[in-house]
Design an enzyme around this catalytic site. Structure first.
Site, PDB file in Angstrom:
ATOM      1  N   ASP A  78       0.868  -1.169   0.000  1.00 14.02           N
ATOM      2  CA  ASP A  78       0.000   0.000   0.000  1.00 14.02           C
ATOM      3  C   ASP A  78       0.910   1.226   0.000  1.00 14.02           C
ATOM      4  OD1 ASP A  78      -1.698   2.129   0.480  1.00 14.02           O
ATOM      5  OD2 ASP A  78      -2.641   1.261   2.267  1.00 14.02           O
ATOM      6  N   TYR A  98      -5.150  18.124  -5.538  1.00 19.01           N
ATOM      7  CA  TYR A  98      -4.212  17.293  -6.299  1.00 19.01           C
ATOM      8  C   TYR A  98      -2.990  18.110  -6.704  1.00 19.01           C
ATOM      9  CZ  TYR A  98      -2.413  14.552 -10.258  1.00 19.01           C
ATOM     10  OH  TYR A  98      -1.623  13.855 -11.138  1.00 19.01           O
TER      11      TYR A  98
END
Length: 271
Positions: free
Chosen positions: A70, A162
């Site tokens: 992950d 972002y």
């Protein structure tokens, strides 16, 4: 004379690529592996990472393996780095490409959404730098490559969080390059614009947006993952031995112009 072909050769090198199951990460792993490096392909999608590793191994130039991690989990990244050291003996190249974008106006963002984007994009890069920077510092060499975005320098509504994460990566690259330089370690970022990946697939499905985005580049087209993977392989190689602290634009000229290139045109000169 310098053997320039040899500068791009990664034979005998070892590499770890996070995000290797698809898109830019997959292309980076393939490019680095095709130039001769042993590669550990890491991704949350283990089946995808294994498929990439098999494709690299099938070339017969170097071996490749896969590992599930992950990329937003600092412990997973540290385990990956230690596994790479045990398996490969050294880490010449480390690349990380995973990213998440939730396209929303800032006022509509929830804290949970903000945390999801920042934990993977920004904190993930921070943990990646620490976990792979430490062994490279000890061994006295290495190339670390993160993935920023042209959104670090140019923006549109709905991409604020972002863009902030990608701008943060670009600044971390500069800072980490300054810290790692005395130890012989280079740190850079690849900085793509609109590339055909899973992340951009929803945009590609809309013909009007697909055409508009293509028109923002001077080449009037979207980029392919292989075109970014090639840039990552270059930064990984000795051909880029004097490049550090850089964000290499792979954007089709998007950031070179102010809006779509629809101004004056000229007639080709006659022979």
């Amino acid at each position: 004379m310098q053997d320039y072909k040899k500068l791009f050769d990664l034979s005998g090198k070892t590499a770890v690529v996070i995000g290797a199951a698809s898109g830019i990460g997959k292309a980076s792993a393939e490019a680095i592996g095709s130039l001769g490096a042993q590669v550990i392909c890491a991704d949350a999608d283990l089946a995808g990472a294994e498929a990439t590793a098999q494709e690299i191994s099938a070339l017969g130039l170097a071996s490749a393996t896969a590992m599930k991690i992950d990329a937003a989990d600092g412990k997973d990244i540290e385990v990956l780095a230690q596994h790479a050291l045990q398996l490969l003996g050294k880490i010449d190249i480390a690349v990380s490409t995973p990213a998440l974008n939730i396209r929303k106006l800032i006022i509509d963002y929830t804290e949970e959404e903000y945390d999801r984007v920042m934990n993977l994009n920004m904190k993930g890069a921070f943990n990646f730098f620490r976990s792979f920077g430490r062994p490279m510092m000890k061994q006295g060499f290495g190339s670390i490559i993160a993935c920023s975005s042209m959104r670090a320098v140019t923006i549109e509504p709905g991409l604020g969080v972002y863009a902030a994460s990608k701008a943060g990566i670009a600044q971390l690259v500069k800072a980490f390059a300054a810290e790692m330089g005395p130890y012989g370690v280079r740190v850079n970022a690849i900085t793509p614009s609109i590339i055909e990946t899973k992340l951009t697939a929803p945009l590609k499905e809309r013909a009007d947006i697909f055409k508009t985005y293509a028109g923002h580049t001077v080449l009037n087209r979207w980029g392919q993952p292989s075109e970014v993977g090639s840039a990552a392989a270059f930064l990984a190689s000795d051909a880029a031995s004097y490049i550090s602290g850089s964000s290499l634009l792979v954007d089709g000229g998007w950031t070179a112009i102010d809006g779509p290139p629809t101004g004056l045109t000229s007639t080709r000169p006659s022979e």
